[in-house]
Design an enzyme around this catalytic site. Sequence first.
Site, PDB file in Angstrom:
ATOM      1  N   TYR A 115       0.826  -1.211   0.000  1.00  0.00           N
ATOM      2  CA  TYR A 115       0.000   0.000   0.000  1.00  0.00           C
ATOM      3  C   TYR A 115       0.859   1.260   0.000  1.00  0.00           C
ATOM      4  O   TYR A 115       1.905   1.297   0.644  1.00  0.00           O
ATOM      5  CB  TYR A 115      -0.888   0.009   1.250  1.00  0.00           C
ATOM      6  N   TRP A 117       1.049   5.758  -1.529  1.00  0.00           N
ATOM      7  CA  TRP A 117       0.671   6.767  -2.527  1.00  0.00           C
ATOM      8  C   TRP A 117       1.627   6.843  -3.711  1.00  0.00           C
ATOM      9  O   TRP A 117       1.289   7.382  -4.750  1.00  0.00           O
ATOM     10  CB  TRP A 117       0.558   8.132  -1.858  1.00  0.00           C
TER      11      TRP A 117
HETATM   12  N1  LIG Z   1      -1.971   7.845  12.746  1.00  0.00           N
HETATM   13  C1  LIG Z   1      -2.385   7.961  11.491  1.00  0.00           C
HETATM   14  N2  LIG Z   1      -1.810   7.208  10.536  1.00  0.00           N
HETATM   15  C2  LIG Z   1      -2.216   7.332   9.266  1.00  0.00           C
HETATM   16  C3  LIG Z   1      -3.234   8.234   8.901  1.00  0.00           C
HETATM   17  C4  LIG Z   1      -3.839   9.002   9.922  1.00  0.00           C
HETATM   18  O1  LIG Z   1      -4.773   9.797   9.677  1.00  0.00           O
HETATM   19  N3  LIG Z   1      -3.382   8.854  11.201  1.00  0.00           N
HETATM   20  N4  LIG Z   1      -3.612   8.343   7.592  1.00  0.00           N
HETATM   21  C5  LIG Z   1      -3.448   7.160   6.769  1.00  0.00           C
HETATM   22  C6  LIG Z   1      -3.689   7.424   5.355  1.00  0.00           C
HETATM   23  S1  LIG Z   1      -5.206   8.122   4.977  1.00  0.00           S
HETATM   24  C7  LIG Z   1      -2.824   7.075   4.377  1.00  0.00           C
HETATM   25  S2  LIG Z   1      -3.335   7.225   2.747  1.00  0.00           S
HETATM   26  C8  LIG Z   1      -1.494   6.519   4.679  1.00  0.00           C
HETATM   27  C9  LIG Z   1      -0.407   7.010   3.726  1.00  0.00           C
HETATM   28  O2  LIG Z   1       0.704   6.234   3.799  1.00  0.00           O
HETATM   29  P1  LIG Z   1       1.735   6.068   2.564  1.00  0.00           P
HETATM   30  O3  LIG Z   1       1.032   6.223   1.266  1.00  0.00           O
HETATM   31  O4  LIG Z   1       2.508   4.829   2.778  1.00  0.00           O
HETATM   32  O5  LIG Z   1       2.663   7.321   2.794  1.00  0.00           O
HETATM   33  P2  LIG Z   1       3.733   8.036   1.869  1.00  0.00           P
HETATM   34  O6  LIG Z   1       4.621   8.787   2.787  1.00  0.00           O
HETATM   35  O7  LIG Z   1       3.042   8.817   0.809  1.00  0.00           O
HETATM   36  O8  LIG Z   1       4.533   6.822   1.252  1.00  0.00           O
HETATM   37  C10 LIG Z   1       4.892   6.759  -0.070  1.00  0.00           C
HETATM   38  C11 LIG Z   1       6.306   6.199  -0.155  1.00  0.00           C
HETATM   39  O9  LIG Z   1       6.571   5.876  -1.508  1.00  0.00           O
HETATM   40  C12 LIG Z   1       7.855   6.372  -1.875  1.00  0.00           C
HETATM   41  N5  LIG Z   1       7.794   6.648  -3.319  1.00  0.00           N
HETATM   42  C13 LIG Z   1       7.283   7.732  -3.946  1.00  0.00           C
HETATM   43  N6  LIG Z   1       7.410   7.608  -5.275  1.00  0.00           N
HETATM   44  C14 LIG Z   1       7.985   6.418  -5.500  1.00  0.00           C
HETATM   45  C15 LIG Z   1       8.387   5.739  -6.685  1.00  0.00           C
HETATM   46  O10 LIG Z   1       8.216   6.212  -7.792  1.00  0.00           O
HETATM   47  N7  LIG Z   1       8.945   4.500  -6.515  1.00  0.00           N
HETATM   48  C16 LIG Z   1       9.156   3.947  -5.305  1.00  0.00           C
HETATM   49  N8  LIG Z   1       9.686   2.731  -5.256  1.00  0.00           N
HETATM   50  N9  LIG Z   1       8.815   4.591  -4.169  1.00  0.00           N
HETATM   51  C17 LIG Z   1       8.244   5.800  -4.271  1.00  0.00           C
HETATM   52  C18 LIG Z   1       8.062   7.601  -1.034  1.00  0.00           C
HETATM   53  O11 LIG Z   1       9.432   7.893  -0.901  1.00  0.00           O
HETATM   54  C19 LIG Z   1       7.379   7.187   0.271  1.00  0.00           C
HETATM   55  O12 LIG Z   1       8.280   6.574   1.138  1.00  0.00           O
HETATM   56  O13 LIG Z   1      -1.142   6.832   6.028  1.00  0.00           O
HETATM   57  C20 LIG Z   1      -2.128   6.410   6.954  1.00  0.00           C
HETATM   58  N10 LIG Z   1      -1.625   6.554   8.311  1.00  0.00           N
HETATM   59  N1  LIG Z   2      -1.367  18.249   2.958  1.00  0.00           N
HETATM   60  C1  LIG Z   2      -1.850  16.998   2.934  1.00  0.00           C
HETATM   61  N2  LIG Z   2      -3.093  16.760   2.464  1.00  0.00           N
HETATM   62  C2  LIG Z   2      -3.587  15.503   2.455  1.00  0.00           C
HETATM   63  C3  LIG Z   2      -2.809  14.399   2.885  1.00  0.00           C
HETATM   64  C4  LIG Z   2      -1.490  14.672   3.381  1.00  0.00           C
HETATM   65  O1  LIG Z   2      -0.757  13.769   3.803  1.00  0.00           O
HETATM   66  N3  LIG Z   2      -1.058  15.963   3.393  1.00  0.00           N
HETATM   67  N4  LIG Z   2      -3.326  13.139   2.825  1.00  0.00           N
HETATM   68  C5  LIG Z   2      -4.445  12.894   1.911  1.00  0.00           C
HETATM   69  C6  LIG Z   2      -5.100  11.632   2.228  1.00  0.00           C
HETATM   70  S1  LIG Z   2      -4.341  10.197   1.758  1.00  0.00           S
HETATM   71  C7  LIG Z   2      -6.314  11.547   2.825  1.00  0.00           C
HETATM   72  S2  LIG Z   2      -7.014  10.032   3.097  1.00  0.00           S
HETATM   73  C8  LIG Z   2      -7.049  12.760   3.228  1.00  0.00           C
HETATM   74  C9  LIG Z   2      -7.563  12.567   4.648  1.00  0.00           C
HETATM   75  O2  LIG Z   2      -8.567  13.443   4.947  1.00  0.00           O
HETATM   76  P1  LIG Z   2      -9.143  13.469   6.447  1.00  0.00           P
HETATM   77  O3  LIG Z   2      -9.160  12.096   6.985  1.00  0.00           O
HETATM   78  O4  LIG Z   2     -10.413  14.194   6.446  1.00  0.00           O
HETATM   79  O5  LIG Z   2      -8.009  14.343   7.145  1.00  0.00           O
HETATM   80  P2  LIG Z   2      -7.456  14.541   8.610  1.00  0.00           P
HETATM   81  O6  LIG Z   2      -6.512  15.691   8.486  1.00  0.00           O
HETATM   82  O7  LIG Z   2      -6.950  13.273   9.161  1.00  0.00           O
HETATM   83  O8  LIG Z   2      -8.714  14.969   9.462  1.00  0.00           O
HETATM   84  C10 LIG Z   2      -9.532  16.079   9.131  1.00  0.00           C
HETATM   85  C11 LIG Z   2      -9.955  16.805  10.382  1.00  0.00           C
HETATM   86  O9  LIG Z   2     -10.794  15.961  11.166  1.00  0.00           O
HETATM   87  C12 LIG Z   2     -10.510  16.165  12.534  1.00  0.00           C
HETATM   88  N5  LIG Z   2     -10.972  15.015  13.317  1.00  0.00           N
HETATM   89  C13 LIG Z   2     -10.275  13.904  13.647  1.00  0.00           C
HETATM   90  N6  LIG Z   2     -11.035  13.062  14.377  1.00  0.00           N
HETATM   91  C14 LIG Z   2     -12.244  13.646  14.506  1.00  0.00           C
HETATM   92  C15 LIG Z   2     -13.463  13.267  15.146  1.00  0.00           C
HETATM   93  O10 LIG Z   2     -13.599  12.216  15.773  1.00  0.00           O
HETATM   94  N7  LIG Z   2     -14.514  14.118  15.015  1.00  0.00           N
HETATM   95  C16 LIG Z   2     -14.430  15.295  14.341  1.00  0.00           C
HETATM   96  N8  LIG Z   2     -15.516  16.037  14.246  1.00  0.00           N
HETATM   97  N9  LIG Z   2     -13.290  15.686  13.761  1.00  0.00           N
HETATM   98  C17 LIG Z   2     -12.216  14.870  13.823  1.00  0.00           C
HETATM   99  C18 LIG Z   2      -9.009  16.324  12.505  1.00  0.00           C
HETATM  100  O11 LIG Z   2      -8.530  16.936  13.656  1.00  0.00           O
HETATM  101  C19 LIG Z   2      -8.801  17.176  11.270  1.00  0.00           C
HETATM  102  O12 LIG Z   2      -8.861  18.541  11.556  1.00  0.00           O
HETATM  103  O13 LIG Z   2      -6.213  13.907   3.194  1.00  0.00           O
HETATM  104  C20 LIG Z   2      -5.472  14.022   1.971  1.00  0.00           C
HETATM  105  N10 LIG Z   2      -4.839  15.313   1.964  1.00  0.00           N
HETATM  106 MO   LIG Z   3      -5.319   8.439   2.692  1.00  0.00          MO
END
Ligand SMILES: Nc1nc2c(c(=O)[nH]1)N[C@H]1C(S)=C(S)[C@@H](COP(=O)(O)OP(=O)(O)OC[C@H]3O[C@@H](n4cnc5c(=O)[nH]c(N)nc54)[C@H](O)[C@@H]3O)O[C@H]1N2
Ligand SMILES: Nc1nc2c(c(=O)[nH]1)N[C@H]1C(S)=C(S)[C@@H](COP(=O)(O)OP(=O)(O)OC[C@H]3O[C@@H](n4cnc5c(=O)[nH]c(N)nc54)[C@H](O)[C@@H]3O)O[C@H]1N2
Ligand SMILES: [Mo]
Length: 767
Positions: A115, A117
């Site tokens: 998994y 991005w």
């Molecule tokens: N506590 C907590 N944890 C969370 C979340 C949260 O809200 N709270 N959010 C979750 C969510 S929504 C998501 S989507 C995940 C995201 O988690 P990830 O998608 O795993 O996070 P990234 O840091 O985008 O990891 C992408 C990796 O791919 C590498 N990469 C980029 N381009 C390439 C390429 O072309 N080739 C190769 N081989 N590698 C490449 C980058 O260097 C990086 O290390 O995290 C989750 N984790």
């Molecule tokens: N700059 C930037 N943008 C991103 C990403 C990133 O890594 N960086 N990640 C992308 C990805 S993969 C995803 S999935 C989306 C995620 O999108 P979301 O999951 O919506 O993003 P978060 O920032 O985790 O949370 C949004 C807000 O919800 C609040 N919140 C958390 N828990 C609760 C709750 O129980 N109740 C309420 N009411 N509010 C709560 C958090 O404090 C935060 O302000 O964002 C995307 N956009």
């Molecule tokens: Mo995500």
Amino acid sequence: MPKDAPPATRYTSAHWGVREVREDAGGVILHALADDPCPNAIGLDQLTPEVQSARVRRPAVRESWLRHGPGADPEKRGQERFVEVEWDQALDLVAAEIDRVRQAHGNGAIFGGSYGWSSAGRFHHAQSQVHRFLNAAGGYVAHRNSYSLGAATVILPHVLMNMHRLMECHTDWQTLAEDCELFVTFGGVPDKNAQISAGGVRRHHLPRALGVMRESGTEFVNIGPVADNLAPETEATWIPVRPNTDTAFMLALAYVLADEELLDRAFLASHCVGFPQFEAYLRGESDACPKTPDWAAEITGAPAETIRDLARRMASHRTTVNMSWSLQRADHGEQPCWMLVTLAAMLGQIGLPGGGLGIGYGAENLLGSRGRRLPGPTLSQGINEVSDFIPVARIADMLLTPGGQYTYDGTTRTYADIRLVYWAGGNPFHHHQDLTRLRRAWAKPETIVVNEQYWTATARHADIVLPATTALEREDIGYGTLEEHIVWMSRASEPLAEARDDYAIFSALSERLGVAQRFTEGLDAEGWLRRLYDESRQRMGGEGVDLPEFDAFRDQGLIELPPGNGTVMLEDFRRDPEAHPLETPSGRIEIFSDTIAAMGLPDCGGHPMWFAPREWLGAPEAQRWPLHMLSDQPKGKLHSQLDHGATSMATKLDGREPLWMNPADAEARGLAEGDVVMVHNDRGRCLAAAMPDARIMAGTVRMATGSWYHEVDGLEIAGNPNALTADRGASGLSQGAVAQSCLVEVVRFEETAPTPAPWSQPAFTSA
Ligand SMILES: Nc1nc2c(c(=O)[nH]1)N[C@H]1C(S)=C(S)[C@@H](COP(=O)(O)OP(=O)(O)OC[C@H]3O[C@@H](n4cnc5c(=O)[nH]c(N)nc54)[C@H](O)[C@@H]3O)O[C@H]1N2
Ligand SMILES: Nc1nc2c(c(=O)[nH]1)N[C@H]1C(S)=C(S)[C@@H](COP(=O)(O)OP(=O)(O)OC[C@H]3O[C@@H](n4cnc5c(=O)[nH]c(N)nc54)[C@H](O)[C@@H]3O)O[C@H]1N2
Ligand SMILES: [Mo]
């Protein structure tokens, strides 16, 4: 092109934005697009020496693995030195190991779920590349769903519609500005998050779109534990509620609507099924607990009168109710999604302009975009001969308990016995919960192979690391759903040291495994880019969109795609539910689901309900761990990518992640801004910098994700919240991640705080 014409502008693209590539005496410089209404600085620092210094330069093998082979001292992963080797040797080792495992244990012993991005280009998308390669090699255990939407993706098709389609049919911002009188959101509309869209953003819509709504008279109400996730332009009213209690708040709104007969019974009868069973629950007829505002006030901390007033206002205005995705990344994360749909159905405005619901306005730029849904370029991943998969966040469970059983979406499944893990384009040591537990699980497989650009914690915890190029070092095609562009991504710089494209790596491996033809189909990277573009061009032609031929596209660089005419979510369904049924079993909105009820799950019933989270401020454990920690998306980067660049570093204090907390909670612990604190619970300990702020309610702390995991003797020192979060499924229905259900305590760190330094090269030794 006329002779004296200036050279055409060159572009590249990343999930956070399309960039212009310019060159001057000092080298290559990236710029945000001049006509982007809300540009950002993410990734403009990608070519700086600080960022490049953490690159993987040559193939590397963990010392014990190289000396003793697969399975050698797996618990030393992450601590041992690496030996740099020649490409040929590394490729021979990886190919031989894949072959050994598939011969000895079958392809079902290979986890290639991988998994993450990755980068934005449509061809060099590492996750697609690794899946396609492993399919060519006989298949792999895959993953389903995402960390983003683990619970929503499973519940919504049962009750409303497929989440991907839902994302693409959100009512657009302009229509909202024209018709929405009241925008009620749970978890804000964070403009920091809308900086991103998978595939790349051409024009960032927020916060301008929200400003226009406000100027047009929309009123905003923001419900949740933090207030800084909705742009000040909206002049929103903030109703603080405890984390993870939104469902109780929504139930009480629903109670008032029913009690005061403010609901649309005609719509519930014509477009929904199951309201009567739900109403019996709401009124307490089925469980002796009416979901009154007073009941919800106890749970949420919001005054009952505030809930009553809001319900009345919602019923008397054209109202959109929205929730951020974070709400469902929690224990029982299905419930807020289902309850939001139910609440919107009771208001009866689904399908009307400016009314209805949103799941994730602000989560990515594409939600609310007027862009047209067009058939962009996609790389086929081939066919997986192994049918086994896990819900994505169950990785540690799988590695720790092969043969173990769990439920998922109405089925009982068994975890595979994994011997080999292959990861490309993701960072589990950033994204997974409870990283201490992940480390234990990670010590189980015999071999872990990672293709990476940087020495992330995941790369450091691998046996074999293959250096990958970045998007700036290759040509590709940038395209994102509803983003209104397709862009030729030029090569901005030469590959660093010995880095190779993932495609080149997998081509070489497929050759060694005798499946080169299946993987490459005889094409080099440019051949693929031509093919993907031509296929998309043809399909777009079928939609009346004329794209230039490949060579002209490459010269032109950035092509604007025509916008749509605006969208009103579920307009057709509202007009004629017989002619435009939903994909649910009944074709209607399912407020009661026979399918889910028949699963007989203890933690997800036949209609939306309040379940107390396993960790929250109302739990007995809150005596010991009195603060609810939210870990949200970082403002200065995408996840863990470019954590060490200037844009991300500017969001930290002395290189440490800020921990936002209410001034009263800070004062009670004698903390001032910038103080180094230890955040801890039974699962882990990590350091952060105190950041008192009145925009977060007492009892809640917030820390962004994305700091590179740096653990020293059981203490995480860079500020990675996943040192603390819980690794369990949201419910037996979805098994989604529950990052947002996490209790902690915070204390001043009295010792000398070690300087975080996860962004360097690991220790090397010679063979
Ligand atoms: N506590 C907590 N944890 C969370 C979340 C949260 O809200 N709270 N959010 C979750 C969510 S929504 C998501 S989507 C995940 C995201 O988690 P990830 O998608 O795993 O996070 P990234 O840091 O985008 O990891 C992408 C990796 O791919 C590498 N990469 C980029 N381009 C390439 C390429 O072309 N080739 C190769 N081989 N590698 C490449 C980058 O260097 C990086 O290390 O995290 C989750 N984790
Ligand atoms: N700059 C930037 N943008 C991103 C990403 C990133 O890594 N960086 N990640 C992308 C990805 S993969 C995803 S999935 C989306 C995620 O999108 P979301 O999951 O919506 O993003 P978060 O920032 O985790 O949370 C949004 C807000 O919800 C609040 N919140 C958390 N828990 C609760 C709750 O129980 N109740 C309420 N009411 N509010 C709560 C958090 O404090 C935060 O302000 O964002 C995307 N956009
Ligand atoms: Mo995500």
